[in-house]
Structures are given as structure tokens and as C-alpha cells.
Motif scaffolding. Structure first.
Motif, PDB file in Angstrom:
ATOM      1  N   ALA A 290      13.058  -5.632   4.724  1.00 35.52           N
ATOM      2  CA  ALA A 290      12.496  -4.449   4.201  1.00 35.52           C
ATOM      3  C   ALA A 290      11.278  -3.794   5.162  1.00 35.52           C
ATOM      4  N   GLY A 291      10.479  -3.052   4.709  1.00 37.32           N
ATOM      5  CA  GLY A 291       9.351  -2.721   5.810  1.00 37.32           C
ATOM      6  C   GLY A 291       9.918  -1.534   6.782  1.00 37.32           C
ATOM      7  N   GLU A 292       9.256  -1.613   8.122  1.00 36.42           N
ATOM      8  CA  GLU A 292       9.386  -0.513   8.939  1.00 36.42           C
ATOM      9  C   GLU A 292      11.145  -0.489   9.450  1.00 36.42           C
ATOM     10  N   VAL A 293      11.427   0.413   9.757  1.00 36.40           N
ATOM     11  CA  VAL A 293      12.810   0.648  10.142  1.00 36.40           C
ATOM     12  C   VAL A 293      12.820   0.498  11.679  1.00 36.40           C
ATOM     13  N   LEU A 298      11.352 -10.988  12.034  1.00 41.52           N
ATOM     14  CA  LEU A 298      10.380 -11.595  12.669  1.00 41.52           C
ATOM     15  C   LEU A 298       9.213 -10.862  13.582  1.00 41.52           C
ATOM     16  N   GLU A 299       9.839  -9.522  13.857  1.00 40.85           N
ATOM     17  CA  GLU A 299       8.778  -8.740  14.511  1.00 40.85           C
ATOM     18  C   GLU A 299       7.859  -8.079  13.571  1.00 40.85           C
ATOM     19  N   GLN A 300       8.317  -7.695  12.344  1.00 37.61           N
ATOM     20  CA  GLN A 300       7.502  -7.245  11.132  1.00 37.61           C
ATOM     21  C   GLN A 300       6.419  -8.239  10.808  1.00 37.61           C
ATOM     22  N   THR A 301       6.894  -9.593  10.861  1.00 37.55           N
ATOM     23  CA  THR A 301       5.856 -10.367  10.333  1.00 37.55           C
ATOM     24  C   THR A 301       4.815 -11.093  11.520  1.00 37.55           C
ATOM     25  N   TRP A 302       5.465 -11.014  12.707  1.00 41.27           N
ATOM     26  CA  TRP A 302       4.483 -11.393  13.836  1.00 41.27           C
ATOM     27  C   TRP A 302       3.467 -10.394  14.416  1.00 41.27           C
ATOM     28  N   CYS A 303       4.200  -9.222  14.530  1.00 39.15           N
ATOM     29  CA  CYS A 303       3.393  -8.191  15.448  1.00 39.15           C
ATOM     30  C   CYS A 303       3.315  -6.961  14.759  1.00 39.15           C
ATOM     31  N   ARG A 304       3.736  -6.621  13.484  1.00 43.01           N
ATOM     32  CA  ARG A 304       3.570  -5.380  12.819  1.00 43.01           C
ATOM     33  C   ARG A 304       2.595  -5.379  11.838  1.00 43.01           C
ATOM     34  N   PRO A 305       1.822  -4.319  11.412  1.00 42.27           N
ATOM     35  CA  PRO A 305       0.737  -4.221  10.445  1.00 42.27           C
ATOM     36  C   PRO A 305       1.629  -4.108   8.946  1.00 42.27           C
ATOM     37  N   SER A 306       1.122  -4.340   8.012  1.00 47.07           N
ATOM     38  CA  SER A 306       1.823  -4.335   6.785  1.00 47.07           C
ATOM     39  C   SER A 306       1.104  -3.888   5.684  1.00 47.07           C
ATOM     40  N   CYS A 307       1.363  -3.542   4.579  1.00 45.01           N
ATOM     41  CA  CYS A 307       0.787  -3.272   3.227  1.00 45.01           C
ATOM     42  C   CYS A 307       1.682  -3.875   2.303  1.00 45.01           C
ATOM     43  N   GLU A 308       0.947  -4.724   1.269  1.00 40.83           N
ATOM     44  CA  GLU A 308       1.728  -5.397   0.236  1.00 40.83           C
ATOM     45  C   GLU A 308       0.880  -5.191  -0.861  1.00 40.83           C
ATOM     46  N   ILE A 309       1.639  -4.904  -2.155  1.00 39.91           N
ATOM     47  CA  ILE A 309       1.047  -5.178  -3.465  1.00 39.91           C
ATOM     48  C   ILE A 309       1.151  -6.716  -4.091  1.00 39.91           C
ATOM     49  N   ASN A 310       0.158  -7.369  -4.221  1.00 40.90           N
ATOM     50  CA  ASN A 310       0.035  -8.808  -4.506  1.00 40.90           C
ATOM     51  C   ASN A 310       0.148  -9.075  -5.979  1.00 40.90           C
ATOM     52  N   GLY A 311      -0.230  -7.937  -6.675  1.00 39.01           N
ATOM     53  CA  GLY A 311      -0.244  -8.283  -8.021  1.00 39.01           C
ATOM     54  C   GLY A 311      -0.796  -6.888  -8.843  1.00 39.01           C
ATOM     55  N   ILE A 312      -0.203  -6.697 -10.023  1.00 37.99           N
ATOM     56  CA  ILE A 312      -0.501  -5.611 -10.866  1.00 37.99           C
ATOM     57  C   ILE A 312      -0.387  -5.850 -12.429  1.00 37.99           C
ATOM     58  N   SER A 313      -1.410  -5.436 -13.166  1.00 39.45           N
ATOM     59  CA  SER A 313      -1.496  -5.827 -14.627  1.00 39.45           C
ATOM     60  C   SER A 313      -2.097  -4.478 -15.080  1.00 39.45           C
ATOM     61  N   GLY A 314      -1.988  -4.968 -16.540  1.00 33.72           N
ATOM     62  CA  GLY A 314      -2.319  -3.599 -17.392  1.00 33.72           C
ATOM     63  C   GLY A 314      -1.542  -3.712 -18.823  1.00 33.72           C
ATOM     64  N   GLY A 315      -2.471  -3.289 -19.635  1.00 31.24           N
ATOM     65  CA  GLY A 315      -1.743  -3.325 -21.305  1.00 31.24           C
ATOM     66  C   GLY A 315      -1.214  -4.518 -21.652  1.00 31.24           C
ATOM     67  N   TYR A 316      -0.236  -4.593 -22.373  1.00 33.72           N
ATOM     68  CA  TYR A 316       0.033  -5.964 -23.275  1.00 33.72           C
ATOM     69  C   TYR A 316       1.168  -6.777 -22.352  1.00 33.72           C
ATOM     70  N   GLU A 317       0.437  -7.822 -22.128  1.00 38.20           N
ATOM     71  CA  GLU A 317       1.286  -8.890 -21.150  1.00 38.20           C
ATOM     72  C   GLU A 317       1.680 -10.081 -21.746  1.00 38.20           C
TER      73      GLU A 317
END
Length: 462
Positions: A290-293, A298-317
Motif C-alpha cells: 500500500a502507501g506511495e505508488v 521495503l523502501e516505504q518502511t526504511w526511507c519514506r515518510p508515512s501517515c497511519e491511523i493507529n486507532g479510532i473509537s466512538g459511540g457504542y463499542e
């Protein structure tokens, strides 16, 4: 017989005693993030001080506003270089306990899927086993030759797994005492089970928590649905705008300022030594990056910046179903940084991104969860070539220079407080399950890691 080979023989002949010491260390449940284990953290620090004293180090446990920091010094020969070794004695919580095949603080040797022996316990790889490779290398050099080839200072903290907020002030306050020529950190891994590596690129990180509020209480979705703002929907819309759907690039204003392109020769090297996308992702049940085309996984994890949603919550769970329109929704978002990306600039850009998309009748709150810049080891660092040669000799294969997708803030803190560059030499493997149930450390990693430090310390003395 050379001093190096005497020490290597000492490592081999005393491996069982070394394991007993490691197991004693692993039995201490030094979970820094849980108040109930504060005394266990102190016990781990005291255990290390005792071990360092036995090796002829001047050592003590230093108080901080949190858990103690262990400091030890032993001089080397006159005019020899001096190294600063960093590690941590604290470990992650063990939950969920029911997924452990053996008790997490009762270390044992087990046979792995490939038939190799594994040390199983919480902290086996992160970071007690790695710390002990260095201590046992020092022990072998001292026992075999009566001295270390270089001067050694050790700083072993107890809050790495809970934020490490007291380390940087401690380093700055004690900068004169902690002077050295180079820092050594053993909290990283190998390229694979047969190829040692030195990590020369670490990504930085920014952590943010965002909370969107609409109504002053949870609402009945039949009575208010459509008419009232739904914070979960608002937050999902905002978060979905963080990446461009076609290119995978992060859309924050100025996000890629300071991001260098990977040199062609490094890209070719990484594609030669690293796994394919399918092989690298296949270990976790995936196939397609996934990520940048245009970049490999390997390149995306070693030398490219990233943005990740690590958790989301709200409402009835909870179990079952409840037709509620929540008053609040929250998400935790992290950014991994490279090059000269500045953490607070990225944090400000994210907050502006959210505010610009916030509809009427909604308010937003932000909670910062730390930030650190990326770290890069200079390619012309003189100690780098010496260490690579020493590792290659021990493992009988060319040691690799690799990147790491994670963040080790202490590298930047050591640079900021002490002005030192760092050699990141670790012997962990990708399947060590750090932070997860059934954490393990290969017996080969422990044994040859100890032998590797004997060779590295000797090489650094030359």
C-alpha cells in the motif's frame, strides 16, 4: 593466540553461565508502564549494578523522577577510544496473558519451527537479551585478558517502553561524565538470520490524538440521525483526506519538505539484499504494498515518510447493538518522518488539516503523544567501516547497511545532549515477536551477538 580469540573462546566455554545470568535478568517483571511494577524496575536496576560491579565497573543506580537509570564506567588502555553503550531494562506489559504458551517471566529454551533453539520470555529480545550480549562480551574480554580494549560507559534506562521522558534531561545534566567517542545501541536487528547489519537510517515520529465533539450528549439515532452531526462520520471524512487515493501520498501541506530521494545505488543494493514485496508482506498474510505508488514495501518502511491511523473509537463499542449517535469520536494518528522533516511542523500541519475540514457545530481537541526527528548515520563515520568488518568476520558473510522503519528517539537525544553519532548494531530477528505474546530471542543471536561485540570492541580500539 590473540586477545580477541582468547575472549571468543571464553564466550564459547561459558555460554551456559551466560544464559543463567540472562535468565535471572528475565525473571524480573520490570514493566515500566505499570505502577504495580515500580519495585520490579528498581530491582532490575539493582541487579545490573551488581553485575557491573562484578565486572570491575564503577556503577550506580541514579534516581530520576521516574525509574532509575543505571550508569557504569570502566576505563580502557591509555589513549584508547571510549564508547557509550545504551540499553534499557524495562519491558512491555504481557497482556493478553492467555496467548502465552509459557509464563512470560519464567524464561526457558524452546525449539522453534525451524528446529533452532529460542530463548522464550518477555524482554528476551527487547531489550534484555540484547543488553546482555554486550555485558557478556565485556565479561569475556576481561576474564580472558584482564582488561577491555576500549573505555566503556554504560547507560541503561528503565523507561524506554513508557516514553523515556527522563532520559534526555539526564543526558544533558550529566554530559561531562558521559563523554565518549561514539555511541553503541543494541536495540535493532539483523537483515536475516544469517546476515548481520548496522542500521544507518531511522525514521522519526509524531504522535497525535484528535477528539471531535458535536452534541452535548449521545443521541438517539432515530430521533436525531441526519439532522445532527455525527462525529464519527466527521472524523472518518477528515482522516480519509490524509492520503491521496491515486498516488498514496500524504496530503498535509509541506509534508514532503526535507524528504530526500533514495540514491539509485542504494535502491539497487536494497533490492538485491531485501525481500520482494510478496515475500516481505507474505509473512503477515499480505501480498500487495500500500502507501506511495512507485516504491517497494521495503523502501516505504526504511526511507519514506508515512501517515497511519493507529486507532479510532466512538459511540457504542460493547457487544450487541445500540442505535446511538455519539457525542464524541477520537482517533490516534502517527507520522513516521525521514530526512529533515521537523516534528512540530508536521504536527502543526496535521492540526491545520483537521481544523480546515471541521464543520459547524463541531469542536476539536488535540493531545500530543511525543515527537522525534529522523536519524542518519554519516556514511563516512570512521567507526562504521571497522564495525562492518568485525561483523562480517564473525558471521562469515558481508554485513549489510540497512534502514529501519521504526523510531529510536534515544539516537537523536544522544546526538543532541552529547554530540555523539551512534552505531546501531543489534541481533534481533523479524519474527522475535517483540511487544507480543511469546516473545523470543534466538540462541544463535545471543551467542554470536556476544561474539560479535567482542570483535567490534576490539576493532574500535584499532
Amino acid at each position: 593466540m590473540t586477545a580477541t580469540h582468547k575472549a571468543l573462546e571464553q564466550v564459547d566455554s561459558n555460554i551456559n553461565d551466560s544464559l543463567e545470568r540472562l535468565f535471572a535478568f528475565l525473571r524480573i517483571p520490570s514493566i515500566s508502564t505499570q505502577a504495580a511494577h515500580a519495585q520490579d524496575c528498581r530491582a532490575a536496576a539493582d541487579w545490573l549494578v551488581k553485575e557491573l560491579h562484578a565486572l570491575g565497573f564503577e556503577a550506580s543506580s541514579r534516581e530520576t523522577p521516574g525509574h532509575p537509570i543505571v550508569v557504569g564506567h570502566r576505563a580502557g588502555p591509555q589513549d584508547a577510544p571510549h564508547v557509550l553503550f545504551y540499553g534499557h531494562y524495562d519491558v512491555q506489559p504481557v497482556d493478553p496473558l492467555n496467548l502465552w504458551q509459557t509464563p512470560p517471566f519464567e524464561p526457558c529454551l524452546m525449539e522453534g519451527p525451524d528446529g533452532a533453539q529460542e530463548i522464550r520470555a518477555r524482554g528476551a529480545a527487547d531489550d534484555k537479551g540484547q543488553v546482555m550480549t554486550f555485558l557478556e562480551a565485556c565479561r569475556a574480554l576481561i576474564d580472558a585478558n584482564g582488561a577491555l580494549p576500549v573505555g566503556v560507559t554504560m547507560v541503561i534506562e528503565g523507561e524506554e517502553e513508557s516514553g523515556g521522558t527522563n532520559l534526555l534531561p539526564f543526558l544533558k545534566a550529566n554530559a561531562g561524565e558521559l563523554k565518549a567517542d561514539v555511541a553503541l545501541i543494541c536495540d535493532t536487528g539483523m537483515l536475516d538470520a544469517k546476515t548481520p547489519a548496522i542500521t544507518t537510517m531511522l525514521r522519526g515520529m509524531v504522535g497525535e490524538e484528535v477528539i471531535v465533539t458535536a452534541a452535548d450528549r449521545d443521541l438517539h439515532s432515530g430521533m436525531f440521525g441526519n439532522a445532527a452531526r455525527n462525529p464519527i462520520q466527521v472524523l472518518c471524512d477528515i482522516l480519509s483526506d490524509l492520503r491521496d487515493g491515486a498516488t498514496g501520498r500524504v496530503t498535509l501541506s509541506g509534508f514532503y519538505d526535507g524528504v530526500p530521494e533514495l540514491p539509485d545505488d542504494v535502491r539497487r543494493l536494497w533490492r538485491d539484499i531485501g525481500p520482494s514485496d510478496e515475500a516481505g508482506l507474505g509473512s503477515v498474510g499480505l501480498r500487495w504494498p500500500a502507501g506511495e505508488v512507485g516504491y517497494t514495501a521495503l523502501e516505504q518502511t526504511w526511507c519514506r515518510p508515512s501517515c497511519e491511523i493507529n486507532g479510532i473509537s466512538g459511540g457504542y463499542e460493547e457487544p450487541g447493538f445500540k442505535t446511538v449517535l455519539p457525542a464524541k469520536a477520537s482517533a490516534k494518528v502517527s507520522f513516521r518522518l525521514v530526512g529533515t522533516q521537523e516534528p512540530e511542523t508536521i504536527r502543526a500541519a496535521f492540526r491545520e488539516h483537521v481544523r480546515l475540514r471541521l464543520p459547524k457545530d463541531c469542536s476539536v481537541e488535540f493531545i500530543a503523544h511525543g515527537g522525534s526527528p529522523a536519524s542518519v548515520v554519516p556514511s563516512d563515520m570512521p567507526q562504521l567501516e571497522k564495525a562492518l568488518e568485525a561483523l562480517s568476520e564473525e558471521w562469515n558473510t558481508q554485513a549489510a547497511v540497512i534502514g529501519c522503519g521504526g523510531s529510536i528517539p534515544v539516537v537523536g537525544e544522544v546526538k543532541e545532549a552529547l554530540g555523539l553519532d551512534t552505531l546501531l548494531i543489534g541481533f534481533g530477528l523479524d519474527d522475535d515477536r517483540i511487544h507480543s505474546p511469546n516473545e523470543k530471542y534466538s540462541l544463535t543471536s545471543f551467542h554470536k551477538g556476544t561474539r560479535s561485540w567482542v570483535r567490534v570492541l576490539t576493532a574500535l580500539a584499532r
